[in-house]
Design a protein around this motif. Structure first.
Motif, PDB file in Angstrom:
ATOM      1  N   THR A 171      21.514  41.753  46.326  1.00  0.00           N
ATOM      2  CA  THR A 171      21.613  40.386  45.835  1.00  0.00           C
ATOM      3  C   THR A 171      22.971  39.831  46.237  1.00  0.00           C
ATOM      4  OG1 THR A 171      20.151  40.810  43.952  1.00  0.00           O
ATOM      5  CG2 THR A 171      21.647  38.929  43.774  1.00  0.00           C
ATOM      6  N   GLY A 172      22.947  38.716  46.924  1.00  0.00           N
ATOM      7  CA  GLY A 172      24.221  38.183  47.388  1.00  0.00           C
ATOM      8  C   GLY A 172      24.077  36.778  47.940  1.00  0.00           C
ATOM      9  N   ARG A 173      25.161  36.301  48.512  1.00  0.00           N
ATOM     10  CA  ARG A 173      25.204  34.967  49.094  1.00  0.00           C
ATOM     11  C   ARG A 173      25.303  35.079  50.609  1.00  0.00           C
ATOM     12  NH1 ARG A 173      26.180  30.528  46.367  1.00  0.00           N
ATOM     13  NH2 ARG A 173      27.167  31.659  44.652  1.00  0.00           N
ATOM     14  N   VAL A 174      24.592  34.189  51.312  1.00  0.00           N
ATOM     15  CA  VAL A 174      24.630  34.178  52.769  1.00  0.00           C
ATOM     16  C   VAL A 174      25.986  33.646  53.213  1.00  0.00           C
ATOM     17  CG1 VAL A 174      23.571  33.305  54.876  1.00  0.00           C
ATOM     18  CG2 VAL A 174      22.146  33.849  52.897  1.00  0.00           C
ATOM     19  N   LEU A 175      26.750  34.499  53.877  1.00  0.00           N
ATOM     20  CA  LEU A 175      28.073  34.106  54.345  1.00  0.00           C
ATOM     21  C   LEU A 175      28.000  33.471  55.731  1.00  0.00           C
ATOM     22  CD1 LEU A 175      31.102  34.161  53.706  1.00  0.00           C
ATOM     23  CD2 LEU A 175      31.220  36.407  54.767  1.00  0.00           C
ATOM     24  N   TYR A 176      27.243  34.101  56.645  1.00  0.00           N
ATOM     25  CA  TYR A 176      27.091  33.566  57.999  1.00  0.00           C
ATOM     26  C   TYR A 176      25.629  33.661  58.411  1.00  0.00           C
ATOM     27  CZ  TYR A 176      32.136  34.447  58.162  1.00  0.00           C
ATOM     28  OH  TYR A 176      33.477  34.481  57.875  1.00  0.00           O
ATOM     29  N   GLU A 210      23.409  29.170  55.324  1.00  0.00           N
ATOM     30  CA  GLU A 210      24.710  29.628  54.842  1.00  0.00           C
ATOM     31  C   GLU A 210      24.976  29.046  53.459  1.00  0.00           C
ATOM     32  OE1 GLU A 210      27.639  28.658  57.736  1.00  0.00           O
ATOM     33  OE2 GLU A 210      27.001  30.209  59.159  1.00  0.00           O
ATOM     34  N   GLY A 211      25.405  29.905  52.559  1.00  0.00           N
ATOM     35  CA  GLY A 211      25.669  29.497  51.189  1.00  0.00           C
ATOM     36  C   GLY A 211      24.527  29.756  50.234  1.00  0.00           C
ATOM     37  N   ASP A 212      23.317  30.073  50.760  1.00  0.00           N
ATOM     38  CA  ASP A 212      22.174  30.347  49.891  1.00  0.00           C
ATOM     39  C   ASP A 212      22.378  31.647  49.129  1.00  0.00           C
ATOM     40  OD1 ASP A 212      20.997  28.076  50.796  1.00  0.00           O
ATOM     41  OD2 ASP A 212      19.443  29.057  52.003  1.00  0.00           O
ATOM     42  N   TYR A 224      29.095  30.720  40.414  1.00  0.00           N
ATOM     43  CA  TYR A 224      30.493  30.309  40.570  1.00  0.00           C
ATOM     44  C   TYR A 224      31.338  31.351  41.322  1.00  0.00           C
ATOM     45  CZ  TYR A 224      29.106  27.020  36.931  1.00  0.00           C
ATOM     46  OH  TYR A 224      28.452  26.057  36.216  1.00  0.00           O
ATOM     47  N   VAL A 225      30.724  32.507  41.611  1.00  0.00           N
ATOM     48  CA  VAL A 225      31.488  33.580  42.242  1.00  0.00           C
ATOM     49  C   VAL A 225      31.793  33.216  43.695  1.00  0.00           C
ATOM     50  CG1 VAL A 225      31.450  36.006  42.941  1.00  0.00           C
ATOM     51  CG2 VAL A 225      30.503  35.326  40.738  1.00  0.00           C
ATOM     52  N   LYS A 226      33.061  33.299  44.057  1.00  0.00           N
ATOM     53  CA  LYS A 226      33.504  33.020  45.425  1.00  0.00           C
ATOM     54  C   LYS A 226      34.560  34.052  45.804  1.00  0.00           C
ATOM     55  CE  LYS A 226      32.871  28.040  44.792  1.00  0.00           C
ATOM     56  NZ  LYS A 226      32.494  28.168  43.364  1.00  0.00           N
ATOM     57  N   THR A 227      34.485  34.514  47.026  1.00  0.00           N
ATOM     58  CA  THR A 227      35.502  35.438  47.516  1.00  0.00           C
ATOM     59  C   THR A 227      36.653  34.649  48.146  1.00  0.00           C
ATOM     60  OG1 THR A 227      34.345  35.638  49.623  1.00  0.00           O
ATOM     61  CG2 THR A 227      33.837  37.265  47.928  1.00  0.00           C
ATOM     62  N   GLY A 228      37.785  35.304  48.236  1.00  0.00           N
ATOM     63  CA  GLY A 228      38.957  34.669  48.818  1.00  0.00           C
ATOM     64  C   GLY A 228      39.843  33.966  47.822  1.00  0.00           C
ATOM     65  N   LEU A 229      39.383  33.826  46.564  1.00  0.00           N
ATOM     66  CA  LEU A 229      40.203  33.172  45.548  1.00  0.00           C
ATOM     67  C   LEU A 229      41.421  34.041  45.243  1.00  0.00           C
ATOM     68  CD1 LEU A 229      37.481  31.866  43.063  1.00  0.00           C
ATOM     69  CD2 LEU A 229      38.680  30.577  44.834  1.00  0.00           C
ATOM     70  N   VAL A 236      35.231  43.674  38.733  1.00  0.00           N
ATOM     71  CA  VAL A 236      34.685  42.830  37.666  1.00  0.00           C
ATOM     72  C   VAL A 236      33.337  43.412  37.249  1.00  0.00           C
ATOM     73  CG1 VAL A 236      33.963  40.501  37.024  1.00  0.00           C
ATOM     74  CG2 VAL A 236      35.850  40.837  38.645  1.00  0.00           C
ATOM     75  N   PRO A 237      33.026  43.522  35.945  1.00  0.00           N
ATOM     76  CA  PRO A 237      31.735  44.065  35.516  1.00  0.00           C
ATOM     77  C   PRO A 237      30.574  43.292  36.139  1.00  0.00           C
ATOM     78  CG  PRO A 237      33.214  43.838  33.646  1.00  0.00           C
ATOM     79  CD  PRO A 237      33.893  43.173  34.801  1.00  0.00           C
ATOM     80  N   GLU A 238      29.556  44.025  36.583  1.00  0.00           N
ATOM     81  CA  GLU A 238      28.424  43.386  37.249  1.00  0.00           C
ATOM     82  C   GLU A 238      27.689  42.422  36.327  1.00  0.00           C
ATOM     83  OE1 GLU A 238      24.460  44.617  39.863  1.00  0.00           O
ATOM     84  OE2 GLU A 238      25.847  46.144  39.144  1.00  0.00           O
ATOM     85  N   THR A 239      27.611  42.758  35.035  1.00  0.00           N
ATOM     86  CA  THR A 239      26.934  41.863  34.090  1.00  0.00           C
ATOM     87  C   THR A 239      27.632  40.512  34.022  1.00  0.00           C
ATOM     88  OG1 THR A 239      28.222  42.874  32.294  1.00  0.00           O
ATOM     89  CG2 THR A 239      26.005  43.737  32.691  1.00  0.00           C
ATOM     90  N   LEU A 240      28.958  40.534  34.074  1.00  0.00           N
ATOM     91  CA  LEU A 240      29.718  39.286  34.032  1.00  0.00           C
ATOM     92  C   LEU A 240      29.537  38.507  35.337  1.00  0.00           C
ATOM     93  CD1 LEU A 240      31.629  37.660  32.248  1.00  0.00           C
ATOM     94  CD2 LEU A 240      33.548  38.826  33.320  1.00  0.00           C
ATOM     95  N   VAL A 241      29.489  39.235  36.460  1.00  0.00           N
ATOM     96  CA  VAL A 241      29.261  38.576  37.744  1.00  0.00           C
ATOM     97  C   VAL A 241      27.900  37.893  37.747  1.00  0.00           C
ATOM     98  CG1 VAL A 241      28.945  38.944  40.223  1.00  0.00           C
ATOM     99  CG2 VAL A 241      30.772  40.137  39.012  1.00  0.00           C
ATOM    100  N   GLN A 242      26.866  38.594  37.244  1.00  0.00           N
ATOM    101  CA  GLN A 242      25.530  38.004  37.205  1.00  0.00           C
ATOM    102  C   GLN A 242      25.487  36.774  36.298  1.00  0.00           C
ATOM    103  OE1 GLN A 242      22.983  38.800  39.134  1.00  0.00           O
ATOM    104  NE2 GLN A 242      24.227  40.384  40.115  1.00  0.00           N
ATOM    105  N   GLN A 243      26.267  36.795  35.226  1.00  0.00           N
ATOM    106  CA  GLN A 243      26.280  35.670  34.295  1.00  0.00           C
ATOM    107  C   GLN A 243      26.857  34.410  34.951  1.00  0.00           C
ATOM    108  OE1 GLN A 243      28.309  36.591  30.663  1.00  0.00           O
ATOM    109  NE2 GLN A 243      28.075  34.527  29.802  1.00  0.00           N
TER     110      GLN A 243
END
Length: 330
Positions: free
Chosen positions: A192-197, A66-68, A299-304, A288-295
């Motif tokens: 491409t993403g982060r492991v949530l569970y 989780e979190g990877d 630091y990208v987190k959901t729920g903020l 949010v533009p994908e290029t900015l997300v990739q940059q």
């Protein structure tokens, strides 16, 4: 003693005044928005993708925690496919066997064609000889019968050849099905993403459709807002937006309106008055533009939580405190 009391009162007054100043700086209202721009509170969201097994089996490996952060196509987990591997070997042997059967059918066709050619020649000779009176009618009848037998044998050989081809196609399809199923035993990240569970552990036997991990698809990060009827009706798809997060109050993140709901939320049962119509809210997404997300993907987190702002009028100008973005130094 009196001096200490006076000193304590002074320190308390300084603390109260400092805390008040800090609270004022932290919570002081922003300047009023210019005409053509509206804001609403919201939170950062991203699509969730459940990675599940396609067929029942025992989980042998889960390669992520989780979190990877995982890239699209990366191996996430594996299912035991020993039984399928054995079935594939049997299917491949069946393919080889049916190919041999087709080779035999091809050889039989060549043989039957040769026999038919010989029968045609014998019949032609018999017909030529009977015209001269050198052979009997019985000999001609025998030649005709041999010719019909050879033609029937050729047709039967062709039927066996067709059956062999169909058997090869079926055997190859079964082998391909097993290869696909074995490949499905290796679960790869579709995005491409982060492991949530992490929902399963090695050694567990999962049913078909059993979930292993849940991924946050970071290729589509957005904030959800709710706007009243009048503002939502004036909002265009693709309109400019800004996001200001509570965690980053000094930065404005550029965004674009990617979705405007076609159905109102919080709608009263009977809409009769102007006041009730004003209560109708529409769900909006600013992406949010994908290029900015990739940059800034680490630091990208959901729920903020934060505020989202959109332009209702294209000619409206962003105020100074909404002109900065993450591409500029703070």
């Amino acid at each position: 003693m009196r001096f200490l009391k006076i000193l304590g009162l002074l320190l308390l007054a300084l603390a109260i005044s400092g805390g008040g100043y800090f609270a004022y700086r932290l919570y002081k209202p922003k300047a009023a928005l210019p005409a053509g721009i509206i804001g609403s509170n919201g939170r950062i969201e991203a699509n969730e993708t459940d990675l599940a097994v396609k067929f029942a089996g025992r989980l042998t490996e889960v390669a992520v925690q989780e979190g990877d952060m995982v890239q699209a196509g990366a191996i996430v987990a594996k299912i035991d496919t020993a039984d399928l591997d054995a079935a594939l070997r049997a299917a491949e042997a069946n393919v080889r066997q049916t190919e041999k059967a087709q080779a035999e059918a091809d050889a039989q066709i060549a043989q039957r064609k040769s026999e038919l050619t010989l029968a045609d020649q014998e019949l032609d000779r018999a017909l030529a000889l009977i015209a001269k009176g050198n052979v009997s009618q019985q000999r001609v009848d025998q030649a005709r019968n041999q010719r019909r037998t050879a033609a029937a044998a050729l047709d039967a050989a062709r039927s066996r050849q067709d059956a062999a081809k169909e058997a090869i196609a079926a055997a190859r399809a079964e082998a391909e099905r097993l290869r696909v199923q074995i490949a499905d035993g290796t679960l790869k990240a579709p995005v491409t993403g982060r492991v949530l569970y992490r929902l399963a552990e090695p050694g567990e036997v999962l049913a078909a459709g059993g979930k292993v991990v849940t991924l946050l698809d970071l290729s589509n990060v957005y904030m959800t807002l709710f706007l009243p009827t009048q503002e939502a009706g004036a909002l265009a798809m693709g309109a400019e937006g800004r996001i200001v997060l509570d965690a980053l109050p000094g930065r404005a993140i550029p965004a674009t309106v990617s979705f405007v709901s076609a159905r109102a939320q919080f709608t009263p049962r009977q809409v009769e008055t102007q006041r009730e119509r004003d209560r109708m809210m529409y769900r909006i997404k600013i992406r949010v533009p994908e290029t900015l997300v990739q940059q800034y993907i680490e630091y990208v987190k959901t729920g903020l939580t934060g505020m989202g702002y959109v332009k209702l009028a294209p000619q409206a100008a962003w105020p100074e405190w909404l002109q900065s973005d993450l591409t500029k130094p703070q």
